[in-house]
Design a protein around this motif. Structure first.
Motif, short mmCIF file in Angstrom:
data_model
loop_
_atom_site.label_atom_id
_atom_site.label_comp_id
_atom_site.label_asym_id
_atom_site.label_seq_id
_atom_site.Cartn_x
_atom_site.Cartn_y
_atom_site.Cartn_z
N SER A 363 0.82 -1.22 0.00
CA SER A 363 0.00 0.00 0.00
C SER A 363 0.85 1.26 0.00
N ARG A 367 0.80 4.31 -2.69
CA ARG A 367 0.40 5.61 -2.15
C ARG A 367 1.47 6.66 -2.44
N ARG A 397 -5.17 6.39 1.14
CA ARG A 397 -5.65 7.24 2.23
C ARG A 397 -6.59 8.28 1.65
N VAL A 398 -7.42 8.85 2.51
CA VAL A 398 -8.38 9.85 2.03
C VAL A 398 -7.65 11.07 1.48
N GLU A 399 -6.45 11.40 2.03
CA GLU A 399 -5.69 12.54 1.53
C GLU A 399 -5.26 12.33 0.09
N THR A 400 -4.91 11.09 -0.25
CA THR A 400 -4.51 10.78 -1.62
C THR A 400 -5.70 10.96 -2.56
N MET A 429 -15.70 7.19 2.31
CA MET A 429 -14.81 8.33 2.49
C MET A 429 -15.46 9.56 1.88
#
Length: 465
Positions: A363, A367, A397-400, A429
């Motif tokens: 992951s 990412r 991740r939600v930021e990505t 998300m």
């Protein structure tokens, strides 16, 4: 993150846009590995018929649908759920952080008095820990005997570890002190967890007290026990004391391993003593400890951190020359620092190289690669890497997701942004405020007070809260 009415309103807007433009969901093919079967002259048992429920359950990805299928399957048959069916569903729900239905399933297992294995409860304790639910982990641990199951030191140690990782050292110590009451005799693993907890709190004296207690109770310290203490001293810059502890360890008959030396090498690098760390890696062989990939990784990471990417790459070549196979952590070091320096395309070549070498990305690899392409504004390539990531069952991740949606919208690629939003919706998300602004602005244009509309929706949601 936007919740409540605002989130529902944006999802409604998104669904309307999706229907209008007729976007299709992202679909990905999963790679399958071919397996070969060795011939054997020995008699083989006839293959068992696959459990129909378990076969179907494996195909269902959505945890809510899995639970629905479980109830429908056993309501429509004359069968009763068995232990394998319960555990398979519980594992699936726990991995997805759907903890609420698990309690009901456990109550059903208890009511039917099904013989249970401790591995089920250990897995749940770990998942509760990952879900930041240490109280649930404690409660479940004390309920284990009521489930027709024997509780052992193994679940005791797993609980201690979960509590320490969740910053509940005092609770871990409290349970640790009840060992005899529960019929346990702590082993080196139990002590190591508590020692590590004190070290993470920066309490060296308490860590040493537990170590001394370990010796008093005739529990032999393991190499891990020493590694925890040596690691604490190294991070604090007290390398002299760390080296003294290493010698004490050897005198008392505990042989240092590659991790011990990696910790000391990292400590040297933190003090800017790269050459000394490099010398230690070669010297450790004279002490009868063969270096491992992680020792090379320490030197690689220090080179890359100082901007010497090519020197870090040379260590990969050195590993191969010495017949070491670089692992995913090794390649991730190169990919991470290349992406941070804006060299995403070079990092992508490393990603391809590692796959050719038979090393599967994890992951973190994907990412970093998606974020790296977003950093240099190559959003098409970022989207392709995201597709590969999802196809490999790795979750961003939600930021990505946010970064990619905003970037795609700024480039006018609204359809691609919608596909990413669908994936976010599947994972429950939500975009942050800037993400929604960028998305709505890209769809509706800059006219009509779009930003004002978004701000108004946010204001309404805040008032309702």
């Amino acid at each position: 993150m936007i919740y409540g009415q605002t989130q529902r309103k944006f999802i409604s807007i998104f669904n309307s846009i999706k229907q209008t433009l007729n976007f299709s969901s992202l679909t990905f093919k999963r790679s399958t590995k071919r397996s070969t079967q060795k011939r054997s002259n020995r008699a083989r048992k006839p293959p068992q018929n696959p459990h129909p429920f378990l076969t179907k359950l494996k195909e269902i990805q959505n945890p809510d649908l899995s639970l629905q299928f479980f109830h429908e399957y056993y309501q429509n048959t004359s069968l009763k759920p068995d232990y394998p069916s319960y555990t398979a569903l519980i594992y699936k729900l726990a991995r997805s952080r759907h903890f609420q239905p698990i309690q009901t399933l456990l109550d059903q297992i208890k009511e039917e008095d099904l013989p249970c294995k401790e591995t089920l409860f250990i897995a749940l304790i770990q998942h509760y820990g990952k879900g930041n639910l240490p109280n649930k982990a404690i409660e479940l641990f004390f309920r284990i005997p009521s489930f027709n199951c024997t509780r052992t030191l193994q679940s005791f140690n797993f609980l201690l570890n979960v509590l320490v990782k969740n910053d509940r050292l005092s609770d871990a110590i409290g349970i640790f002190r009840r060992d005899s009451e529960m019929g346990f005799r702590p082993n080196s693993i139990s002590f190591n967890i508590i020692i590590n907890g004190h070290c993470e709190k920066g309490d060296w004296k308490e860590a040493c007290k537990v170590f001394d207690e370990m010796l008093e109770r005739k529990v032999q310290p393991s190499v891990v026990s020493y590694n925890v203490l040596i690691g604490f001293l190294s991070k604090k810059g007290e390398l002299g004391k760390a080296m003294d502890l290493l010698e004490d360890m050897i005198v008392k008959g505990n042989k240092p391993n590659a991790v011990t030396y990696a910790i000391l090498m990292e400590g040297l690098c933190l003090e800017g003593k790269y050459d000394a760390a490099r010398k230690m890696m070669f010297d450790m062989e004279y002490r009868g400890c063969k270096p491992r990939v992680l020792n090379f990784g320490v030197l690689m990471n220090d080179c890359a951190k100082r901007g010497k990417i090519e020197e870090a790459r040379d260590w990969v070549l050195e590993m191969k020359r010495r017949r070491y196979k670089p692992d995913v952590v090794t390649y991730n070091i190169l990919i991470n620092y290349m992406c941070l320096e804006g060299r995403a395309n070079e990092a992508y070549k490393v990603l391809v190289e590692m796959q050719v070498e038979g090393c599967e990305p994890n992951s973190a690899t994907y990412r970093m690669m998606v974020d790296g392409f977003c950093r240099v504004r190559e959003f098409d390539k970022a989207l392709r890497v995201l597709s590969a990531m999802l196809a490999s069952n790795h979750g961003p991740r939600v930021e990505t997701f946010n970064c990619l949606v905003v970037g795609l919208c700024e480039c006018g690629k609204v359809s691609d942004a919608c596909l990413v939003l669908e994936e976010m919706e599947k994972r429950k998300m939500g975009l942050d405020l800037e993400g929604w602004k960028g998305f709505v602005r890209a769809v509706c244009g800059r006219d009509g007070g779009v930003v004002g509309l978004v701000d108004e929706l946010i204001s309404m949601d805040s008032n309702c809260a």
